[in-house]
Design a protein around this motif. Structure first.
Motif, short mmCIF file in Angstrom:
data_model
loop_
_atom_site.label_atom_id
_atom_site.label_comp_id
_atom_site.label_asym_id
_atom_site.label_seq_id
_atom_site.Cartn_x
_atom_site.Cartn_y
_atom_site.Cartn_z
N LEU A 1 6.68 -10.85 -3.26
CA LEU A 1 7.79 -10.74 -2.37
C LEU A 1 7.47 -10.85 -0.81
CD1 LEU A 1 9.92 -7.92 -3.97
CD2 LEU A 1 10.61 -10.63 -3.83
N LEU A 2 6.30 -10.01 -0.75
CA LEU A 2 5.72 -9.99 0.71
C LEU A 2 4.87 -11.28 1.12
CD1 LEU A 2 5.33 -7.69 2.88
CD2 LEU A 2 3.14 -7.52 2.20
N LEU A 3 4.32 -12.05 0.04
CA LEU A 3 3.78 -13.37 0.40
C LEU A 3 4.96 -14.48 0.92
CD1 LEU A 3 0.91 -13.31 -1.92
CD2 LEU A 3 0.67 -13.37 0.31
N ALA B 1 -1.20 -13.23 13.13
CA ALA B 1 0.11 -13.07 13.69
C ALA B 1 0.15 -12.23 14.92
CB ALA B 1 0.87 -12.21 12.45
N ARG B 2 1.22 -12.50 15.88
CA ARG B 2 1.44 -11.65 16.73
C ARG B 2 1.85 -10.40 16.43
NH1 ARG B 2 3.89 -16.39 21.00
NH2 ARG B 2 2.12 -17.61 21.00
N LEU B 3 2.22 -9.42 17.59
CA LEU B 3 2.39 -7.97 17.17
C LEU B 3 3.85 -7.83 16.76
CD1 LEU B 3 2.03 -5.05 17.45
CD2 LEU B 3 2.76 -5.05 19.97
N GLY B 4 4.78 -8.54 17.33
CA GLY B 4 6.32 -8.61 16.80
C GLY B 4 6.38 -8.86 15.40
N ARG B 5 5.68 -10.14 14.92
CA ARG B 5 5.77 -10.35 13.64
C ARG B 5 4.89 -9.75 12.78
NH1 ARG B 5 5.65 -17.26 13.96
NH2 ARG B 5 7.67 -17.35 15.21
N THR B 6 4.09 -9.07 13.08
CA THR B 6 3.35 -8.00 12.43
C THR B 6 4.25 -7.06 11.99
OG1 THR B 6 0.98 -8.71 13.29
CG2 THR B 6 1.22 -6.58 12.18
N ILE B 7 4.77 -6.39 13.10
CA ILE B 7 5.70 -5.12 12.78
C ILE B 7 6.72 -5.43 11.84
CG2 ILE B 7 7.45 -3.74 14.05
CD1 ILE B 7 5.76 -3.74 16.51
N LEU B 8 7.36 -6.69 12.04
CA LEU B 8 8.57 -7.30 11.34
C LEU B 8 7.87 -7.42 9.56
CD1 LEU B 8 11.34 -8.07 11.13
CD2 LEU B 8 10.36 -10.72 11.53
N VAL B 9 6.61 -7.89 9.33
CA VAL B 9 5.88 -7.99 8.11
C VAL B 9 5.78 -6.44 7.69
CG1 VAL B 9 4.11 -8.35 6.93
CG2 VAL B 9 5.04 -9.95 8.48
N LEU B 10 5.30 -5.45 8.42
CA LEU B 10 5.34 -4.13 7.79
C LEU B 10 6.67 -3.51 7.68
CD1 LEU B 10 2.65 -2.66 10.11
CD2 LEU B 10 2.32 -3.59 8.04
N LEU B 11 7.70 -3.96 8.25
CA LEU B 11 9.07 -3.48 7.94
C LEU B 11 9.44 -3.97 6.70
CD1 LEU B 11 10.68 -3.59 11.42
CD2 LEU B 11 10.09 -1.40 10.27
N LEU B 12 9.20 -4.99 6.23
CA LEU B 12 9.46 -5.75 4.81
C LEU B 12 8.64 -5.09 3.73
CD1 LEU B 12 9.81 -9.37 5.80
CD2 LEU B 12 11.60 -8.06 5.17
N MET C 1 1.85 2.18 -0.66
CA MET C 1 0.42 2.54 0.21
C MET C 1 -0.18 1.09 0.14
SD MET C 1 0.52 5.26 2.11
CE MET C 1 -1.39 5.04 2.47
N ALA C 2 -0.39 0.62 -1.10
CA ALA C 2 -1.43 -0.57 -1.15
C ALA C 2 -0.61 -1.84 -0.76
CB ALA C 2 -1.39 -0.72 -2.66
N LEU C 3 0.52 -1.69 -0.40
CA LEU C 3 1.29 -2.96 0.06
C LEU C 3 1.34 -2.93 1.43
CD1 LEU C 3 2.90 -5.35 -1.35
CD2 LEU C 3 4.90 -4.36 -0.73
N THR C 4 1.40 -1.76 2.03
CA THR C 4 1.17 -1.50 3.49
C THR C 4 -0.23 -2.33 3.91
OG1 THR C 4 2.78 0.36 3.45
CG2 THR C 4 1.27 -0.04 5.68
N MET C 5 -1.24 -1.69 3.04
CA MET C 5 -2.67 -2.20 3.44
C MET C 5 -2.68 -3.67 3.28
SD MET C 5 -4.56 0.72 1.46
CE MET C 5 -6.31 -0.43 0.97
N ALA C 6 -2.02 -4.28 2.27
CA ALA C 6 -1.92 -5.69 2.06
C ALA C 6 -1.16 -6.38 3.27
CB ALA C 6 -1.36 -5.91 0.71
N GLY C 7 -0.31 -5.77 3.51
CA GLY C 7 0.65 -6.34 4.80
C GLY C 7 0.04 -6.63 6.09
N MET C 8 -0.94 -5.39 6.32
CA MET C 8 -1.47 -5.19 7.58
C MET C 8 -2.95 -6.40 7.53
SD MET C 8 -1.83 -1.43 8.86
CE MET C 8 -3.05 -1.80 10.18
#
Length: 306
Positions: free
Chosen positions: A288-290, A230-241, A215-222
């Motif tokens: 890892l996300l960074l 970031a554009r929508l496509g890359r934002t979705i990709l980050v959230l998938l990671l 949950m915390a990482l999802t918040m951080a990713g957003m």
């Protein structure tokens, strides 16, 4: 002094029709400060029990997403950040605000009838953008889309969903930990989420499921995607990671804790090592996300250069 005569009917400003969906000229002015204070007091009076209920759910920890404590200040800071750019942005109150407030009222009434506090929490999150549309206008509310969306992280996850997610994450962690320890030469046997390592037993409990990290990482990713533009496509990709990053970090945590139990006994879990490992798990997952952000998210400087 004389008042100039009107050249003809319909030429005065009072006869100009307001654009559809917006309030008229007199209504579109900034609302009186006294009226705003009254509105704020009414809002707090209606939703004070809801705020108390939310705080109680956050305090319950892993079952109700205790990340809610940081959602409100982050959303407020982001809203203030956007408000600093409002100079020159028109304040155009929209009737859509009344529609959202109407939906919020219906939800609040349903909550009172059914005594289902979650409906009141949803009502609160619907009422906030409705008030924004009426007080600061359509265009300024549009600029607040992310802080308003981010507020939904404060909503506790229903238990029926949380239980299933916790169990799935616990099973993933238990299976991966068993296989990792087996590869490293440990004598390990798994029964569900219970690991027997030699003569010691380790239970992959809810606190070690990785749910809070996810949950915390999802918040951080957003947040990263939003702040980086970031554009929508890359934002979705980050959230998938986010999911694999949180899972890998939590598996490493379970492996390390299991090794500590095998070496020092189960009492090691009653020390600071258990809580410290939780913070370390989030830090590792964030790293890892960074790392992925360096090539997934566009830099503002690069975007400006284009």
């Amino acid at each position: 002094m004389t008042v100039p005569e009107r050249d003809g009917a319909g030429s005065g400003p009072s006869d100009v029709a307001a654009p559809r969906g917006k309030l008229g000229p007199m209504e579109a002015g900034n609302p009186p400060r006294k009226g705003l204070w009254v509105l704020a007091l009414v809002f707090l009076a209606v939703y004070a029990p809801t705020l108390v209920w939310l705080q109680q759910r956050w305090y319950m920890g892993v079952w109700h997403s205790d990340n809610g404590y940081v959602v409100l200040p982050i959303a407020a800071l982001l809203a203030w950040r956007e408000a600093r750019t409002w100079k020159g942005v028109p304040s155009d109150p929209s009737r859509l605000g009344f529609l959202l407030l109407g939906v919020a009222v219906v939800l609040q009434i349903a909550d009172t009838a059914l005594r289902f506090d979650a409906l009141s929490a949803v009502s609160l999150l619907v009422a906030v953008p409705g008030l924004c549309l009426l007080v600061v206008g359509r265009e300024r509310t549009r600029q607040l889309w992310f802080p308003l969306l981010f507020l939904w992280f404060a909503l506790p996850i229903p238990l029926v969903i949380a239980r299933k997610v916790h169990l799935a994450l616990r099973n993933i962690a238990a299976v991966a930990t068993e296989r990792s320890l087996d590869v490293m030469g440990y004598d390990v046997v798994r029964e569900g989420t219970l690991l027997t390592i030699g003569s010691e037993r380790v239970q992959v409990a809810d606190a070690c499921s990785g749910f809070n990290t996810l949950m915390a990482l999802t918040m951080a990713g957003m947040l990263l995607a939003y702040l980086a533009g970031a554009r929508l496509g890359r934002t979705i990709l980050v959230l998938l990671l986010v999911f694999p990053a949180a899972i890998v970090a939590n598996i490493l945590r379970c492996v390390v804790l299991s090794m500590l139990v095998a070496a020092f006994g189960p009492d090691i879990l009653s020390t600071f090592a258990h809580d410290a490992s939780g913070f370390a798990t989030f830090a590792l997952a964030l790293l890892l996300l960074l790392a992925s952000e360096r090539w997934l998210l566009p830099r503002r400087a690069e975007a400006a250069a284009r």
